[in-house]
Design a protein around this motif. Sequence first.
Motif, PDB file in Angstrom:
ATOM      1  N   ARG A  66      26.576  48.728  -3.701  1.00  0.00           N
ATOM      2  CA  ARG A  66      25.991  47.392  -3.648  1.00  0.00           C
ATOM      3  C   ARG A  66      26.870  46.511  -2.365  1.00  0.00           C
ATOM      4  O   ARG A  66      26.352  46.059  -1.563  1.00  0.00           O
ATOM      5  CB  ARG A  66      26.215  46.532  -4.851  1.00  0.00           C
ATOM      6  N   ARG A  67      28.301  46.863  -2.381  1.00  0.00           N
ATOM      7  CA  ARG A  67      28.993  46.188  -1.582  1.00  0.00           C
ATOM      8  C   ARG A  67      28.742  46.836  -0.141  1.00  0.00           C
ATOM      9  O   ARG A  67      28.747  46.008   0.966  1.00  0.00           O
ATOM     10  CB  ARG A  67      30.452  46.742  -1.749  1.00  0.00           C
ATOM     11  N   ALA A  68      28.343  48.105  -0.026  1.00  0.00           N
ATOM     12  CA  ALA A  68      28.134  48.835   1.490  1.00  0.00           C
ATOM     13  C   ALA A  68      26.715  47.999   1.865  1.00  0.00           C
ATOM     14  O   ALA A  68      26.633  47.794   2.832  1.00  0.00           O
ATOM     15  CB  ALA A  68      27.742  50.244   1.162  1.00  0.00           C
ATOM     16  N   ARG A  70      25.418  45.179   1.101  1.00  0.00           N
ATOM     17  CA  ARG A  70      25.777  43.666   1.546  1.00  0.00           C
ATOM     18  C   ARG A  70      26.456  43.757   2.882  1.00  0.00           C
ATOM     19  O   ARG A  70      26.037  42.806   3.910  1.00  0.00           O
ATOM     20  CB  ARG A  70      26.639  42.923   0.611  1.00  0.00           C
ATOM     21  N   GLU A  71      27.375  44.655   3.151  1.00  0.00           N
ATOM     22  CA  GLU A  71      27.860  44.817   4.380  1.00  0.00           C
ATOM     23  C   GLU A  71      26.929  45.304   5.511  1.00  0.00           C
ATOM     24  O   GLU A  71      26.920  44.529   6.597  1.00  0.00           O
ATOM     25  CB  GLU A  71      29.105  45.722   4.379  1.00  0.00           C
ATOM     26  N   ALA A  72      26.039  46.088   5.250  1.00  0.00           N
ATOM     27  CA  ALA A  72      25.141  46.580   6.165  1.00  0.00           C
ATOM     28  C   ALA A  72      23.994  45.302   6.459  1.00  0.00           C
ATOM     29  O   ALA A  72      23.559  45.307   7.576  1.00  0.00           O
ATOM     30  CB  ALA A  72      24.266  47.679   5.678  1.00  0.00           C
ATOM     31  N   GLU A  73      23.635  44.687   5.424  1.00  0.00           N
ATOM     32  CA  GLU A  73      22.808  43.602   5.590  1.00  0.00           C
ATOM     33  C   GLU A  73      23.415  42.206   6.651  1.00  0.00           C
ATOM     34  O   GLU A  73      22.934  41.930   7.359  1.00  0.00           O
ATOM     35  CB  GLU A  73      22.450  42.801   4.536  1.00  0.00           C
ATOM     36  N   LYS A  74      24.489  42.288   6.443  1.00  0.00           N
ATOM     37  CA  LYS A  74      25.479  41.297   7.368  1.00  0.00           C
ATOM     38  C   LYS A  74      25.305  41.747   8.725  1.00  0.00           C
ATOM     39  O   LYS A  74      25.435  41.154   9.853  1.00  0.00           O
ATOM     40  CB  LYS A  74      26.823  41.227   6.828  1.00  0.00           C
ATOM     41  N   ALA A  75      25.439  42.992   9.003  1.00  0.00           N
ATOM     42  CA  ALA A  75      25.411  43.720  10.318  1.00  0.00           C
ATOM     43  C   ALA A  75      23.939  43.770  10.648  1.00  0.00           C
ATOM     44  O   ALA A  75      23.791  44.360  11.982  1.00  0.00           O
ATOM     45  CB  ALA A  75      26.141  45.122  10.104  1.00  0.00           C
TER      46      ALA A  75
END
Length: 99
Positions: A66-68, A70-75
Motif C-alpha cells: 500500500r505504501r509503494a 501511494r508513492e507511485a501515485e504521487k509520482a
Amino acid sequence: MTRKGTVGRALRLAAGWALTIAGLILIPVPIVPGFVLLIPGLALLCAESRFIRRGLRRLREHWLLRRAMREAEKAGLRIDADPDEEQDEPPSAPPSPRP
C-alpha cells in the motif's frame, strides 16, 4: 522436547499473549502507550508461533504494498494491484436487429 523446554515454551507463549492483549487494550489509553507492551508481546509470539510469524509477515507485506502504491501515485503512476477485477469499461452496444 524435554519437559523443561515444554514448560519454558508455554510460559513464553503465555507471556507473549498477555503482553499482546494488554498492549491492544491500552493502545487508546493516553497514559501508558500500548505499543510499549504490544511490541515485546508480538516478539515473544513470533519466536514461538509460526502462525503469528506468518500473519505478521502478511500484514507487513500488505502495508509495504500500500505504501509503494501511494508513492507511485504521487509520482503519477497508476498501478493495478488486483488484475482479476473487471475494468470499468462501458458495456458494448447490443447488436442491431436485422430486418
